[in-house]
Design a protein around this motif. Structure first.
Motif, PDB file in Angstrom:
ATOM      1  N   TYR A  54      28.495  40.519  55.328  1.00 21.73           N
ATOM      2  CA  TYR A  54      28.690  39.282  54.792  1.00 21.73           C
ATOM      3  C   TYR A  54      29.776  39.110  53.729  1.00 21.73           C
ATOM      4  O   TYR A  54      29.708  40.017  52.645  1.00 21.73           O
ATOM      5  N   ALA A  55      30.743  38.231  53.634  1.00 18.05           N
ATOM      6  CA  ALA A  55      31.403  38.141  52.428  1.00 18.05           C
ATOM      7  C   ALA A  55      31.610  36.464  52.465  1.00 18.05           C
ATOM      8  O   ALA A  55      32.011  35.955  53.234  1.00 18.05           O
ATOM      9  N   GLY A  56      31.315  35.898  51.236  1.00 22.10           N
ATOM     10  CA  GLY A  56      31.296  34.452  51.039  1.00 22.10           C
ATOM     11  C   GLY A  56      31.544  34.093  49.555  1.00 22.10           C
ATOM     12  O   GLY A  56      31.559  34.981  48.767  1.00 22.10           O
ATOM     13  N   GLY A  57      31.741  32.802  49.572  1.00 20.14           N
ATOM     14  CA  GLY A  57      32.113  32.023  48.357  1.00 20.14           C
ATOM     15  C   GLY A  57      33.078  32.571  47.776  1.00 20.14           C
ATOM     16  O   GLY A  57      33.357  32.261  46.298  1.00 20.14           O
ATOM     17  N   ILE A  58      34.012  32.856  48.432  1.00 19.06           N
ATOM     18  CA  ILE A  58      35.339  33.578  48.024  1.00 19.06           C
ATOM     19  C   ILE A  58      36.267  32.490  47.306  1.00 19.06           C
ATOM     20  O   ILE A  58      36.565  31.321  47.980  1.00 19.06           O
ATOM     21  N   ARG A  59      36.800  32.741  46.034  1.00 22.60           N
ATOM     22  CA  ARG A  59      37.575  31.570  45.502  1.00 22.60           C
ATOM     23  C   ARG A  59      38.732  32.273  44.987  1.00 22.60           C
ATOM     24  O   ARG A  59      38.664  33.306  44.067  1.00 22.60           O
ATOM     25  N   PHE A  60      40.020  31.868  45.416  1.00 20.65           N
ATOM     26  CA  PHE A  60      41.155  32.393  44.532  1.00 20.65           C
ATOM     27  C   PHE A  60      41.495  31.380  43.429  1.00 20.65           C
ATOM     28  O   PHE A  60      41.928  30.338  43.748  1.00 20.65           O
ATOM     29  N   VAL A  61      41.088  31.910  42.298  1.00 27.31           N
ATOM     30  CA  VAL A  61      41.343  31.073  41.107  1.00 27.31           C
ATOM     31  C   VAL A  61      42.826  30.900  40.546  1.00 27.31           C
ATOM     32  O   VAL A  61      43.297  29.854  40.348  1.00 27.31           O
ATOM     33  N   LYS A  62      43.218  32.211  40.661  1.00 29.09           N
ATOM     34  CA  LYS A  62      44.782  31.975  40.119  1.00 29.09           C
ATOM     35  C   LYS A  62      45.486  33.201  40.976  1.00 29.09           C
ATOM     36  O   LYS A  62      44.928  34.384  41.456  1.00 29.09           O
ATOM     37  N   PRO A  63      46.946  33.252  41.140  1.00 26.79           N
ATOM     38  CA  PRO A  63      47.482  34.333  41.720  1.00 26.79           C
ATOM     39  C   PRO A  63      47.679  35.612  40.802  1.00 26.79           C
ATOM     40  O   PRO A  63      47.577  35.637  39.716  1.00 26.79           O
ATOM     41  N   ILE A  64      47.843  36.655  41.588  1.00 25.56           N
ATOM     42  CA  ILE A  64      48.228  37.870  41.161  1.00 25.56           C
ATOM     43  C   ILE A  64      49.751  38.294  41.209  1.00 25.56           C
ATOM     44  O   ILE A  64      50.077  38.111  42.521  1.00 25.56           O
ATOM     45  N   HIS A  65      50.513  38.743  40.493  1.00 21.18           N
ATOM     46  CA  HIS A  65      51.889  38.894  40.575  1.00 21.18           C
ATOM     47  C   HIS A  65      52.121  40.370  40.610  1.00 21.18           C
ATOM     48  O   HIS A  65      51.452  41.188  39.992  1.00 21.18           O
ATOM     49  N   VAL A  66      52.982  40.836  41.503  1.00 20.68           N
ATOM     50  CA  VAL A  66      53.444  42.368  41.418  1.00 20.68           C
ATOM     51  C   VAL A  66      53.540  42.984  40.074  1.00 20.68           C
ATOM     52  O   VAL A  66      54.165  42.278  39.236  1.00 20.68           O
ATOM     53  N   GLY A  67      53.119  44.126  40.084  1.00 20.61           N
ATOM     54  CA  GLY A  67      53.402  44.798  38.765  1.00 20.61           C
ATOM     55  C   GLY A  67      52.071  44.656  37.791  1.00 20.61           C
ATOM     56  O   GLY A  67      51.886  45.319  36.816  1.00 20.61           O
ATOM     57  N   SER A  68      51.272  43.869  38.138  1.00 20.52           N
ATOM     58  CA  SER A  68      50.124  43.356  37.281  1.00 20.52           C
ATOM     59  C   SER A  68      48.977  44.676  37.277  1.00 20.52           C
ATOM     60  O   SER A  68      49.025  45.251  38.691  1.00 20.52           O
ATOM     61  N   ILE A  69      48.328  44.474  36.347  1.00 21.94           N
ATOM     62  CA  ILE A  69      47.187  45.701  36.553  1.00 21.94           C
ATOM     63  C   ILE A  69      45.951  44.846  37.085  1.00 21.94           C
ATOM     64  O   ILE A  69      45.754  43.668  36.881  1.00 21.94           O
ATOM     65  N   VAL A  70      45.364  45.553  38.194  1.00 21.95           N
ATOM     66  CA  VAL A  70      44.005  44.669  38.595  1.00 21.95           C
ATOM     67  C   VAL A  70      42.816  45.303  38.507  1.00 21.95           C
ATOM     68  O   VAL A  70      42.914  46.682  38.680  1.00 21.95           O
ATOM     69  N   GLU A  71      41.971  44.456  37.899  1.00 26.00           N
ATOM     70  CA  GLU A  71      40.591  45.277  37.782  1.00 26.00           C
ATOM     71  C   GLU A  71      39.700  44.752  38.879  1.00 26.00           C
ATOM     72  O   GLU A  71      39.471  43.195  38.742  1.00 26.00           O
ATOM     73  N   VAL A  72      38.932  45.303  39.817  1.00 25.35           N
ATOM     74  CA  VAL A  72      37.844  44.689  40.579  1.00 25.35           C
ATOM     75  C   VAL A  72      36.536  45.084  40.132  1.00 25.35           C
ATOM     76  O   VAL A  72      36.303  46.597  40.277  1.00 25.35           O
ATOM     77  N   ALA A  73      35.744  44.301  39.476  1.00 22.05           N
ATOM     78  CA  ALA A  73      34.383  44.607  39.203  1.00 22.05           C
ATOM     79  C   ALA A  73      33.173  44.316  39.802  1.00 22.05           C
ATOM     80  O   ALA A  73      33.459  43.034  40.410  1.00 22.05           O
ATOM     81  N   ALA A  74      32.456  45.390  40.180  1.00 23.20           N
ATOM     82  CA  ALA A  74      31.489  45.084  41.233  1.00 23.20           C
ATOM     83  C   ALA A  74      30.128  45.290  40.581  1.00 23.20           C
ATOM     84  O   ALA A  74      30.147  46.258  40.264  1.00 23.20           O
ATOM     85  N   LYS A  75      29.061  44.363  40.861  1.00 25.88           N
ATOM     86  CA  LYS A  75      27.881  44.753  40.434  1.00 25.88           C
ATOM     87  C   LYS A  75      26.783  44.179  41.344  1.00 25.88           C
ATOM     88  O   LYS A  75      26.857  43.139  41.913  1.00 25.88           O
ATOM     89  N   VAL A  76      25.644  45.271  41.506  1.00 26.86           N
ATOM     90  CA  VAL A  76      24.551  44.677  42.253  1.00 26.86           C
ATOM     91  C   VAL A  76      23.709  43.437  41.447  1.00 26.86           C
ATOM     92  O   VAL A  76      23.694  43.529  40.476  1.00 26.86           O
ATOM     93  N   ILE A  77      23.423  42.314  42.248  1.00 25.68           N
ATOM     94  CA  ILE A  77      22.681  41.341  41.549  1.00 25.68           C
ATOM     95  C   ILE A  77      21.429  41.087  42.506  1.00 25.68           C
ATOM     96  O   ILE A  77      20.519  40.239  41.879  1.00 25.68           O
ATOM     97  N   TYR A  78      21.562  41.707  43.508  1.00 32.38           N
ATOM     98  CA  TYR A  78      19.993  41.590  44.176  1.00 32.38           C
ATOM     99  C   TYR A  78      19.990  42.766  45.489  1.00 32.38           C
ATOM    100  O   TYR A  78      20.918  43.127  45.849  1.00 32.38           O
ATOM    101  N   THR A  79      18.649  43.078  45.679  1.00 29.03           N
ATOM    102  CA  THR A  79      18.475  44.067  46.759  1.00 29.03           C
ATOM    103  C   THR A  79      17.550  43.558  47.765  1.00 29.03           C
ATOM    104  O   THR A  79      16.382  43.145  47.021  1.00 29.03           O
ATOM    105  N   GLY A  80      17.478  43.850  48.818  1.00 32.92           N
ATOM    106  CA  GLY A  80      16.435  43.682  49.891  1.00 32.92           C
ATOM    107  C   GLY A  80      15.854  44.808  50.358  1.00 32.92           C
ATOM    108  O   GLY A  80      15.700  45.869  49.729  1.00 32.92           O
ATOM    109  N   ARG A  81      15.519  44.770  51.707  1.00 33.25           N
ATOM    110  CA  ARG A  81      15.246  46.042  52.275  1.00 33.25           C
ATOM    111  C   ARG A  81      16.255  47.036  52.310  1.00 33.25           C
ATOM    112  O   ARG A  81      16.224  48.301  51.648  1.00 33.25           O
ATOM    113  N   SER A  82      17.246  46.634  53.154  1.00 28.58           N
ATOM    114  CA  SER A  82      18.391  47.602  53.231  1.00 28.58           C
ATOM    115  C   SER A  82      19.678  46.743  52.721  1.00 28.58           C
ATOM    116  O   SER A  82      20.692  47.518  52.805  1.00 28.58           O
TER     117      SER A  82
END
Ligand SMILES: CC(=O)SCCNC(=O)CCNC(=O)[C@H](O)C(C)(C)COP(=O)(O)OP(=O)(O)OC[C@H]1O[C@@H](n2cnc3c(N)ncnc32)[C@H](O)[C@@H]1OP(=O)(O)O
Length: 159
Positions: A54-82
Motif C-alpha cells: 500500500y502507498a497512500g496519503g501522498i502529498r506533493f508539497v513543493k516541486p523538485i528542480h533538476v540539479g537539486s539534491i534529493v533526500e528521501v528519509a524513511a522510517k518504521v512507525i508501526y509493525t504488524g505480524r508481517s
C-alpha cells in the motif's frame, strides 16, 4: 546481525531524465524513489525481502528542480505480524548549501515475504519516545480510516 535498522536516507541528484516538460521532477519519479526507500527501510528492519502492499496519503508539497539534491528519509512507525508501516519525507535543495525543503510526504506499507512468496513475520518495533508513540498511534488510526476508504473504493473496482 541482519535487520533491525529502523531508518535510512537515500541521497542523490535530480537528473534531467527525471524532469517533465515544465522543468520539474515527474511525480512518478518521486513515487519511484519513495518505493525504493520504503523497500530499503523495510528490508533493513526485517532482514527479509519485502513487497509494497500500500502507498497512500501522498502529498506533493513543493516541486523538485533538476540539479537539486534529493533526500528521501524513511522510517518504521508501526509493525504488524508481517507488515511494516513506513513514513517517508522527501526533501530537496541546492547541493551548494545545506538548506532543504519538504517536497513530498507519504506512508507506505511493506510486507515481508519468504522464499515461497508467503507473508512472514517481522521483528516488532516498539516505540519508546513520546514522538514515536504518537507516530505509532497515528499509524493505527490511519489503519482504521483506510478500512473505511477501502469499503468506499469497492464501488470503483471492476474485476
Ligand atoms: C517489490 C515490489 O514492490 S512488488 C510491486 C508492487 N507490489 C505488489 O505487487 C504486491 C501485490 N500484493 C500482494 O502480493 C498481496 O496483496 C500481499 C502479499 C501484499 C498481501 O497479501 P495478503 O493475502 O493480503 O496477505 P495477508 O492477509 O497475510 O496480509 C499480510 C499483511 O499485509 C497487510 N496488507 C495487505 N493488504 C494491505 C493493504 N491493501 N493495505 C495495507 N495493508 C495491507 C495486512 O494487514 C497484513 O499485515 P500484518 O501481517 O502485519 O497483520
Amino acid at each position: 546481525m541482519s535487520g533491525k535498522e529502523r531508518q535510512l536516507t537515500l541521497r542523490f541528484l535530480a537528473e534531467p531524465a527525471d524532469v517533465n516538460f515544465g522543468g520539474k521532477v515527474h511525480g512518478g519519479a518521486v513515487m519511484k524513489w519513495i518505493d525504493l526507500a520504503a523497500y530499503a527501510c523495510a528490508a533493513g528492519w526485517s532482514g527479509k525481502y519485502c513487497i509494497t502492499a500500500y502507498a497512500g496519503g501522498i502529498r506533493f508539497v513543493k516541486p523538485i528542480h533538476v540539479g537539486s539534491i534529493v533526500e528521501v528519509a524513511a522510517k518504521v512507525i508501526y509493525t504488524g505480524r508481517s507488515s511494516m508501516h513506513i513514513a517517508l519525507d522527501v526533501r530537496a535543495g541546492d547541493p551548494k548549501n545545506t538548506k532543504r525543503y519538504l517536497t513530498t510526504h507519504c506512508i507506505v506499507i511493506m510486507v515481508a515475504v519468504d522464499d515461497q512468496g508467503q507473508t512472514t513475520d517481522v521483528p516488532e518495533w516498539v516505540p519508546e519516545t513520546p514522538e514515536d508513540i504518537e507516530l505509532r498511534d497515528s499509524a493505527i488510526r490511519l489503519m482504521d480510516m483506510r478500512k473505511k476508504i477501502g469499503e468506499e473504493m469497492e464501488a470503483h473496482i471492476q474485476s
